[in-house]
Scaffold this active site. Structure first.
Site, PDB file in Angstrom:
ATOM      1  N   HIS A   1      -4.662  -4.589  -1.427  1.00  0.00           N
ATOM      2  CA  HIS A   1      -5.876  -5.187  -0.875  1.00  0.00           C
ATOM      3  C   HIS A   1      -6.931  -4.105  -0.655  1.00  0.00           C
ATOM      4  O   HIS A   1      -6.607  -2.923  -0.598  1.00  0.00           O
ATOM      5  CB  HIS A   1      -5.571  -5.879   0.462  1.00  0.00           C
ATOM      6  CG  HIS A   1      -4.988  -4.929   1.474  1.00  0.00           C
ATOM      7  ND1 HIS A   1      -3.636  -4.730   1.595  1.00  0.00           N
ATOM      8  CD2 HIS A   1      -5.574  -4.099   2.365  1.00  0.00           C
ATOM      9  CE1 HIS A   1      -3.403  -3.830   2.534  1.00  0.00           C
ATOM     10  NE2 HIS A   1      -4.565  -3.426   3.013  1.00  0.00           N
TER      11      HIS A   1
ATOM     12  N   HIS B   1     -11.282   1.353  -1.204  1.00  0.00           N
ATOM     13  CA  HIS B   1     -10.079   1.896  -1.838  1.00  0.00           C
ATOM     14  C   HIS B   1      -8.904   0.940  -1.638  1.00  0.00           C
ATOM     15  O   HIS B   1      -8.872   0.167  -0.693  1.00  0.00           O
ATOM     16  CB  HIS B   1      -9.736   3.273  -1.272  1.00  0.00           C
ATOM     17  CG  HIS B   1      -9.289   3.234   0.162  1.00  0.00           C
ATOM     18  ND1 HIS B   1     -10.179   3.099   1.205  1.00  0.00           N
ATOM     19  CD2 HIS B   1      -8.059   3.282   0.711  1.00  0.00           C
ATOM     20  CE1 HIS B   1      -9.514   3.071   2.343  1.00  0.00           C
ATOM     21  NE2 HIS B   1      -8.212   3.164   2.075  1.00  0.00           N
TER      22      HIS B   1
END
Length: 190
Positions: free
Chosen positions: A42, A127
């Site tokens: 995620h 990220h």
């Protein structure tokens, strides 16, 4: 509940990323790293930590509002990097990063307004963590492989509130489990 707001990549994007992570896991030194599992991939927008159950309804209401105020946007997993001299490896993002950053800011503001202590504000860095390492180390070969990765572009259409269940068994390598406890469409679309 241990909670965070996130953007969840679709299955086909995770499959593509899985191919490059398989390459990374075959490199020398990879066996000393803890690799994150595909079900948990995620882009965290805002990490809330432990949130009192009584606060969750207001947080959810504010996140729904933040989602409604943000239009769907294009995103892709591309490239990668490291934090802490190799303590974490991550895949990066490309696309409408301004809207992703705006959504992250709105997710953080929603928590603050709901009374969730957020600590110091940090500039958002998109990220997706793929591995962690207990100690700093040389990760150049891993970064070289990540640098060449370019996944398909998809349209982000929802904001998710995710609950993190930390491993309790003490079994080495056990991964946290993630459960979406709230999902709101971006731009108010159904």
């Amino acid at each position: 509940m241990r909670l965070f707001a996130a953007v969840l990549p679709p299955d086909e994007v995770c499959r593509e990323l899985g191919g490059v992570v398989d390459e990374l896991r075959a490199l020398p030194g990879a066996d000393g790293m803890r690799w994150t599992g595909r079900p948990g991939w995620h882009f965290t927008l805002a990490f809330y930590g432990e949130v009192d159950d009584a606060v969750v309804p207001e947080l959810s209401e504010r996140l729904e509002r933040a989602a409604r105020r943000t239009e769907p946007f294009a995103l892709a997993v591309r490239g990668g990097g490291q934090f802490g001299h190799g303590k974490a490896l991550w895949a990066g993002a490309e696309g409408d990063l301004a809207t992703l950053r705006l959504l992250a800011e709105r997710a953080e503001a929603a928590a603050r307004k709901a009374g969730v202590p957020m600590g110091e504000h940090r500039r958002y860095k998109a990220h997706l963590t793929v591995a962690r390492n207990r100690a700093a180390g040389e990760v150049r070969p891993f970064l070289d492989v990540l640098a060449g990765f370019s996944g398909r572009t998809w349209t982000v259409r929802e904001l998710c509130l995710v609950r993190s269940h930390l491993p309790a068994s003490g079994v080495p390598g056990e991964q946290p489990r993630y459960e979406a406890v709230g999902r709101w469409p971006l731009g108010g679309a159904g």
